[in-house]
Design a protein around this motif. Structure first.
Motif, PDB file in Angstrom:
ATOM      1  N   ASN A 140       0.847  -1.201   0.000  1.00  0.00           N
ATOM      2  CA  ASN A 140       0.000   0.000   0.000  1.00  0.00           C
ATOM      3  C   ASN A 140       0.883   1.251   0.000  1.00  0.00           C
ATOM      4  OD1 ASN A 140       0.937  -0.578   2.573  1.00  0.00           O
ATOM      5  ND2 ASN A 140      -0.842   0.285   3.612  1.00  0.00           N
ATOM      6  N   ARG A 142       2.095   4.668  -2.441  1.00  0.00           N
ATOM      7  CA  ARG A 142       1.531   5.517  -3.492  1.00  0.00           C
ATOM      8  C   ARG A 142       2.599   6.359  -4.180  1.00  0.00           C
ATOM      9  NH1 ARG A 142      -4.182   5.521  -3.376  1.00  0.00           N
ATOM     10  NH2 ARG A 142      -4.769   3.644  -2.228  1.00  0.00           N
ATOM     11  N   ARG A 156       0.245   0.340  -8.391  1.00  0.00           N
ATOM     12  CA  ARG A 156      -0.989   0.872  -8.964  1.00  0.00           C
ATOM     13  C   ARG A 156      -1.527  -0.051 -10.053  1.00  0.00           C
ATOM     14  NH1 ARG A 156      -3.480   4.434 -12.495  1.00  0.00           N
ATOM     15  NH2 ARG A 156      -1.736   4.341 -13.967  1.00  0.00           N
ATOM     16  N   HIS A 159      -2.824  -3.232  -8.245  1.00  0.00           N
ATOM     17  CA  HIS A 159      -3.990  -2.958  -7.408  1.00  0.00           C
ATOM     18  C   HIS A 159      -5.272  -2.973  -8.232  1.00  0.00           C
ATOM     19  CE1 HIS A 159      -2.415  -1.263  -3.363  1.00  0.00           C
ATOM     20  NE2 HIS A 159      -1.538  -2.118  -3.868  1.00  0.00           N
ATOM     21  N   TRP A 160      -5.190  -2.509  -9.484  1.00  0.00           N
ATOM     22  CA  TRP A 160      -6.379  -2.544 -10.332  1.00  0.00           C
ATOM     23  C   TRP A 160      -6.803  -3.973 -10.635  1.00  0.00           C
ATOM     24  CZ3 TRP A 160      -9.963   0.805 -10.982  1.00  0.00           C
ATOM     25  CH2 TRP A 160      -9.687   2.179 -10.878  1.00  0.00           C
ATOM     26  N   SER A 163      -9.054  -4.870  -7.889  1.00  0.00           N
ATOM     27  CA  SER A 163     -10.180  -3.967  -7.675  1.00  0.00           C
ATOM     28  C   SER A 163     -11.513  -4.707  -7.768  1.00  0.00           C
ATOM     29  CB  SER A 163     -10.150  -2.846  -8.716  1.00  0.00           C
ATOM     30  OG  SER A 163     -11.326  -2.063  -8.650  1.00  0.00           O
ATOM     31  N   TRP A 194      -6.524   5.263  -8.584  1.00  0.00           N
ATOM     32  CA  TRP A 194      -6.370   4.045  -7.793  1.00  0.00           C
ATOM     33  C   TRP A 194      -7.758   3.462  -7.509  1.00  0.00           C
ATOM     34  CZ3 TRP A 194      -1.721   1.992  -5.709  1.00  0.00           C
ATOM     35  CH2 TRP A 194      -0.577   2.761  -5.971  1.00  0.00           C
TER      36      TRP A 194
END
Length: 219
Positions: A140, A142, A156, A159-160, A163, A194
């Protein structure tokens, strides 16, 4: 869910030596016939750095295909759903993996690496790289990594893949090289954005290491 992830973390690392041995066996025993001594000599004669880059490409092409199968085939998805059940993304979430998922992915990924005959130093370098990179893309953090995002998977980008948004489901299957998703039209990472939520719609997977281990084989 961090207590569940901690259990996955320790089990995965305690069994890492055994799982590596188990994943090498299919490649060496079942696919030894496919390995050409001439090709192995040619490949292993290259510089270790070049072999490492080639392994990253070969491994990720294989992982992309295997990863899509885990999403496509219902029986395999039940095992892979454990990994996607995390509703908060951090470095520990990368360890939330069913052992069946680990063994199949590693075993299949190692087959072309063995058949092509990459030298052991290059293979070990890749194993170190993938261990740290897999943790990193789940973390986590950024950081602004837009300059390398087209070439290397970043938090990033991955993470998608986790999602819960409908438009992100079954996207970003590559582990290392986002260009593979671009080629196969499965890329999804809106610039600068994000995900707002993570996990699986309806949260069907239970919490707890034992429950997650037996959940895929229940009726």
């Amino acid at each position: 869910g961090w207590t569940t992830d901690v259990a996955h973390f320790f089990v995965s690392h305690l069994l890492v030596q055994m799982s590596l041995f188990m994943t090498l066996v299919p490649a060496r025993v079942l696919f030894g016939w496919a390995s050409s001594p001439g090709l192995r000599a040619l490949v292993s004669a290259q510089s270790v750095a070049l072999q490492f880059l080639e392994i990253v490409l070969v491994a990720d092409l294989t992982e992309y295909a295997v990863h899509r199968l885990f999403h496509r085939i219902p029986m395999l998805w039940r095992f892979h759903a454990i990994h996607h059940s995390a509703q908060a993304m951090d470095w520990l979430a990368g360890s939330r993996l069913h052992l069946v998922d680990i063994l199949l992915t590693r075993g299949l990924t190692f087959i072309p690496i063995f058949v092509l005959g990459f030298a052991e130093p290059a293979v070990y370098a890749y194993l170190v790289f993938v261990s740290f990179h897999a943790v990193f893309i789940h973390a986590n953090v950024r950081f602004d990594l837009s300059t390398i995002e087209p070439w290397v998977a970043t938090p990033r980008f991955h993470h998608w893949h986790h999602s819960a948004a409908r438009e992100a489901v079954d996207r970003n299957f590559a582990v290392h090289l986002p260009v593979i998703d671009r080629v196969f039209r499965t890329y999804h990472a809106p610039p600068g954005e994000w995900p707002e939520t993570y996990g699986i719609e309806g949260n069907p997977v239970p919490e707890g290491y034992i429950d997650q281990t037996v959940w895929p084989v229940r009726g």
